[in-house]
Write a protein that holds these residues in place. Structure first.
Motif: not given
Lengths: 288, 364, 297
Positions: A166-195
């Protein structure tokens, strides 16, 4: 010219028939509860006199008696500990796994998901015997607080496949943009996950956790096999141990015990039934 | 092939009145559009005609037949839904033919009709596919096909073009017009896009908040809007509105920052009534903009924004607190911060009573 | 090559999946699979902990065991009887509750699904009392309607016991299946049944030609669940008839009960694992066949 169609009337009686069926069926569901409720407030003599009579006068002291004899405060506490530890474990572990499988494209990803899928459709109970051996080998069956550990490990393992899926299904529907802006802000993968990801997934986690609560809280087979220490019994096992023995002689106490044991589940269900429905529905949609 | 009559139709959902006392006669063979913003009740009207909702009050007639109590499946209407509502588990062929199948039409005939429709709508090679395998435009044509295949009495369309991309929209518009003319069936279309309504319809019913705002041909609505709402809705860019007081024996409109002369043909209408507060409207395309040598009564303003449209541009001009938009040809070279002068063209003022927002005068 | 592996391990998603995989594997997948191998040993915890390899001896002996044959028959019986009731009951209630414009949908759904949320000992106790031979609801009603000759010890009578349990099982789980169908029905856009209505389909036709085909995945899950459940659902059979308090009989045993008794009670690990292996295989095979026939797989 007026065309009168009986169909419109039938349309309305359809609801009447529908209500009739549904009310009948609802009664079928509810009457056993009502009857046990009545029984739990009587004395034995009242029961022998007329099992269907209303408890007049009512004897609520039966409930108090059941509560104490059934050691419910102990068992409910134990259940709470085991179940909530499980819920937290599963929530954390499954959301991480779901994130990894739902968000990233990887070679092994689809295969791993399929493995979890198999887990969803495998009945838990077939593992009972080897699990018993395994836990024995790990010295988790000896009683004492490790009982909790054993329970949490086993319960979590069983709930993980569905939760991950279920979580995999849920996460696959989130827009990429949220992650991408976090990455551009310099967050590591785990931080992105956590925050970012984890907070966003709270509704999905709620759904899963409610479903898991019901499945775990009510478990009998594994609790009975794993728990060997009466002090650590969860509600289902403890209750059988303490109060079901009363069944043959003190129907009223047993009835009261049955109701008391059901109350936490019922309260939880009424509060969260929306999520429960979504959880079961998730099972249906997994197949789809 | 019938006309559709609504008599004093009202529909309420719980406390909310979605449609309020609507009466209209839609002629046989007409391309009729319900136009209005979201929530104005136009889709509800469509659904009432379809039979998907029942009226709270009033009557609906399809031809001579009162259909208030007739369920949707017996009304012999067809509907194209906004999301097309194609049956996802069936092939396009099955989608098109289901309505015939349940009417026990023989297989040969079904095959023939499907082929006819498929050819008309150019979806012939899509018949074995499922809806999810079709593009938006193809799905839409399939949905239209499903509607026309059984030659119903009335077609209903709910925002048929809104899910298509711009280019497709233009081409489908032409196709739908041609199709309707060819089939001659009454068509009731719902849209919020006034360009669609204006270009495709024989008549338009403008609605807002469940009530009729105006009923007429596109031309009528455009040149004689009945009230401020209709006016705002029709015309891109929207009309400019300016609040005015009537001065000097009904000859001057004072907008605070500037004044406009009441044109001769309006003077008599204005003197007939006791008017004080007015709203004056003039269309962006009916303004002349001068970058130099302005005539005497021209109003001075500063360009605020220029939006390029290719061979035209929209200039937003600021005077005091007003921002007036004008549509100018590309060779009017005004840029932001330039000073310009403008004048509404002769005979192009629309005058509304401020309180009631109804039109008092104005024509083009 | 090594560098590539290391990099993908660090950057890829695998790190996120590791905890879940670890737990799942250790305490679910591993025991599920190792059971097959235990079946090949003579492990009997009452006689010691030696894992001597004895080949297919357990598997053969289990096949000859009349108790296992009975358990197998009982499981089949439960599967055959409960599946149509659960699927049909769940489907019907979902279709009824999902009807357009029905008031009280939420209340009905809540009530119907309620038994799913109940702890099984409570349910067992409630129904044991209903089936009680002296004071139970059923016998009391029968006697008062002069049908006293029909009364029996429902849970203790070999003819009726398993069926009585099936009634309890269905009472509890129809709601589960209803929830599955209901949520799929809710996910169908409203415009589709409306389009069908305008197309000329009657309500019955809409249900059969439009809604049911779309429910196929739900059927798949439903049936998988009922078949597996018939063989592996433990609680009601055990608590209502399998424990000494409730009866302690074995004639209502289903496969899981047989496995449990031989494994946990008698500690004949190897032997019971053979039965477990059979159960797993049969369940998977049945699911495969049924899903195939329904053209879902």
């Amino acid at each position: 010219m007026v065309v009168k169609s009986e169909r419109m009337n039938v349309f309305r009686t359809y609801h009447l028939k529908t209500h009739a069926f549904l009310i009948l069926y609802s009664l079928f569901i509810l009457l056993p509860f009502v009857w046990i409720g009545i029984t739990s407030l009587k004395t034995q003599e009242q029961i022998y006199a007329d099992p269907f009579a209303l408890p007049i006068p009512a004897h609520p002291e039966v409930w108090l008696d059941a509560w104490i004899k059934g050691r419910f405060s102990e068992y409910i506490t134990n259940s709470f500990i085991a179940v909530f530890a499980t819920l937290l474990t599963v929530a954390l572990v499954a959301s991480m796994a779901g994130y990894g499988l739902g968000r990233y494209k990887s070679k092994l990803g689809p295969t791993l998901l399929k493995i979890f899928l198999v887990g969803i459709f495998t009945p838990n109970q077939i593992t009972i015997i080897p699990l018993y051996i395994e836990l024995k080998q790990l010295s988790l069956l000896q009683g004492g607080p490790v009982t909790y550990l054993a329970l949490v490990l086993v319960y979590s393992a069983f709930r993980i496949p569905f939760a991950t899926y279920l979580m995999a299904a849920f996460f696959s529907t989130l827009p990429r943009s949220v992650e991408e802006s976090a990455r551009m802000d310099g967050l590591s993968s785990f931080s992105i996950f956590r925050r970012v990801m984890l907070p966003l997934s709270l509704p999905a986690l709620m759904t899963i956790s409610v479903f898991n609560f019901i499945m775990t809280w009510n478990d009998y087979l594994f609790a009975a096999t794993i728990i060997n220490d009466p002090a650590y019994m969860t509600l289902p096992v403890g209750m059988q141990f303490s109060i079901l023995g009363f069944y043959t002689t003190y129907y009223n106490t047993a009835a009261a015990g049955a109701i008391i044991s059901a109350i936490p589940s019922i309260i939880f269900y009424l509060f969260f039934q929306k999520y429960m429905l979504r959880g079961i529905g998730g099972l249906g949609l997994v197949r789809a | 092939m019938v006309d559709v009559v609504l008599r004093e139709v009202s529909k309420s959902f719980q406390e909310v009145k979605a449609v309020d006392g609507l009466s209209v006669k839609i002629d046989d063979g007409e391309f009729f559009t319900l136009l209005g913003p979201s929530g104005c009740g136009k889709t509800t009207v469509l659904r009432l005609v379809a039979g998907l909702e029942t009226v709270t009050k009033g009557e609906i007639y399809l031809g001579e037949v009162r259909v208030n109590d007739v369920p949707a499946k017996d009304r012999d209407v067809a509907m194209v839904f906004q999301d097309y509502a194609l049956y996802p588990h069936m092939s396009i062929f099955e989608n098109l033919s289901l309505c015939l199948k349940v009417r026990k039409v023989p297989k040969q005939e079904i095959r023939q009709k499907v082929d006819e429709v498929a050819e008309l709508l150019r979806i012939g090679d899509l018949l074995s596919r499922k809806p999810s395998q079709l593009s938006g435009g193809q799905q839409q044509r399939a949905a239209v096909g499903r509607a026309i295949i059984r030659k119903p009495k009335v077609f209903l369309m709910d925002e048929p073009l809104s899910n298509l991309d711009a280019i497709l929209r233009v081409s489908m518009r032409a196709e739908l017009i041609a199709l309707q003319k060819r089939l001659g069936t009454t068509l009731i279309c719902v849209t919020h896009d006034q360009v669609e309504a204006m270009t495709m319809s024989d008549r338009i019913l403008v609605m807002n908040r469940g009530q009729v705002q105006q009923l007429g041909t596109p031309r009528e609505i455009f040149s004689h809007p009945a009230n401020k709402f209709v006016e705002t809705f029709i015309g891109t860019p929207p009309m400019n509105f300016v609040e005015c007081d009537l001065l000097e024996k009904e000859a001057i409109l004072d907008a605070g920052e500037f004044r406009l002369e009441v044109p001769g043909y309006l003077r008599s209408i204005m003197t007939d009534r006791k008017l004080e507060k007015l709203v004056v409207g003039f269309r962006p395309d009916k303004i002349i903009v001068y970058t130099r040598d302005p005539p005497e009564h021209a109003i001075q303003a500063r360009v605020f924004v220029r939006e390029e449209l290719g061979n035209q541009a929209i200039l937003s001009m600021r005077i005091g607190e007003y921002i007036i938009k004008s549509l100018v040809a590309e060779d009017v070279l005004a840029k932001p911060d330039d000073t310009v002068w403008f004048l509404p063209r002769e005979n192009s003022l629309h005058i509304f009573d401020k309180k009631t927002e109804t039109s008092i005068a104005g024509c083009e | 090559m090594r560098v590539a592996v290391r990099r993908s391990l660090r950057e890829g998603p695998y790190l996120f999946v590791v905890p879940a995989l670890l737990l799942f594997f250790s305490f679910f997948l591993y025991p599920a699979i190792i059971g097959f191998f235990y079946g090949l040993t003579g492990l009997d915890l009452r006689k010691g902990t030696s894992l001597d390899f004895i080949g297919l001896k357990n598997y053969v002996e289990a096949l000859r065991d009349p108790l296992m044959q009975a358990a197998f028959r009982n499981s089949l019986y439960v599967a055959v009887v409960s599946s149509p009731i659960l699927v049909f009951g769940g489907l019907t209630s979902a279709l009824l509750v999902a009807k357009k414009g029905l008031r009280g949908k939420a209340a009905y759904a809540t009530i119907i699904i309620l038994p799913v949320a109940m702890p099984t000992i409570a349910t067992s106790m409630i129904w044991e009392f209903i089936y009680d031979s002296q004071w139970g609801a059923i016998n009391t009603i029968l006697e008062r309607s002069s049908l006293g000759f029909l009364t029996t010890a429902w849970l203790h009578n070999p003819t009726t016991a398993l069926t009585a349990i099936i009634v309890t099982y269905c009472w509890t789980f129809i709601g589960f299946h209803m929830a599955i169908y209901f949520s799929i029905i809710q996910s169908i856009p409203k415009s589709i049944p409306e389009a069908a209505a305008v197309d000329g389909l009657s309500e019955f036709q809409i249900v059969t030609r439009i809604i049911m085909p779309l429910l196929k995945p739900g059927f798949g899950l439903s049936i998988v669940n009922t078949v597996a459940g018939a063989f592996t659902y433990f609680d009601f059979v055990f608590l209502m008839t399998g424990v000494s308090g409730g009866g302690g009989f074995t004639w209502t045993d289903t496969m899981i009960l047989w496995i449990y008794r031989n494994g946990i009670a008698f500690l004949k690990i190897g032997y019971s694992s053979a039965g477990a292996a059979y159960t797993t295989l049969v369940v998977f095979a049945l699911n495969f066949v049924i899903l195939r026939r329904l053209k879902i797989w």
